[in-house]
Design an enzyme around this catalytic site. Sequence first.
Site, mmCIF file in Angstrom:
data_model
loop_
_atom_site.group_PDB
_atom_site.id
_atom_site.type_symbol
_atom_site.label_atom_id
_atom_site.label_comp_id
_atom_site.label_asym_id
_atom_site.label_seq_id
_atom_site.Cartn_x
_atom_site.Cartn_y
_atom_site.Cartn_z
ATOM 1 C CG HIS A 124 5.153 2.783 0.714
ATOM 2 N ND1 HIS A 124 6.369 2.122 1.302
ATOM 3 C CD2 HIS A 124 5.522 3.467 -0.585
ATOM 4 C CE1 HIS A 124 7.168 2.754 0.698
ATOM 5 N NE2 HIS A 124 7.009 3.389 -0.193
ATOM 6 C CG HIS B 23 4.840 4.573 -4.346
ATOM 7 N ND1 HIS B 23 5.295 3.508 -3.831
ATOM 8 C CD2 HIS B 23 3.735 4.311 -4.946
ATOM 9 C CE1 HIS B 23 4.499 2.366 -4.254
ATOM 10 N NE2 HIS B 23 3.704 2.943 -5.169
#
Length: 202
Positions: free
Chosen positions: A10, A150
Amino acid sequence: MEKLIYLVRHAQSEFNEKGIFQGRLDSDLTPLGFVQARMCAEFLKDKGIQLIISSPQRRAYKTAQTISDFLNIPLQIDERIREMSFGVFEGKHFWTLVEENREIFLNWLKDPITHPLPTQEDMGEFENRVKDFLGDLISLPQERLCVVAHGGTLHAIVCLTVGLSLNNLWNIHMDNTGISLLEFDGKRFHLRLLNSLCHLKL
């Protein structure tokens, strides 16, 4: 069937900017984060991606949504690629953790299986959910995929696809919108690219 799977961490979140340990906590993208996501989308526009799969957490989802909107391709959410839960350490400043819990934190970075954080997500359960996701990923009909998630989750994907134990989880580093590439040849995975940031260089 050969597949190419782009892995994207991200974009910069508000907690990233402040140096706060996130895990299952959530925060929005910063203005810089939205710029990073758009630049990542620009890089991916000619890669033939057919489907984006994202963690439901806001920092990943908004990164994925930016890419999806720019490329005009479908976006799916998958709970299994949420970030690992870091337990009671979530929400604390990174350097505060190092100062107040130095031995615990540094041992965890060296080997998170032998030295888990207090009340963190069970490593076996974490590994199983990522393995389950990978099993479904390679069975999808699309040949060009993008996974937005992530650091912890993507590190686990890399470890599991190249045959490393998750005690190596933090020996891998991925920056905000760092792009990695896995190839699946029908039998095994090959890591073709790790943490490319060329899209952020003007």
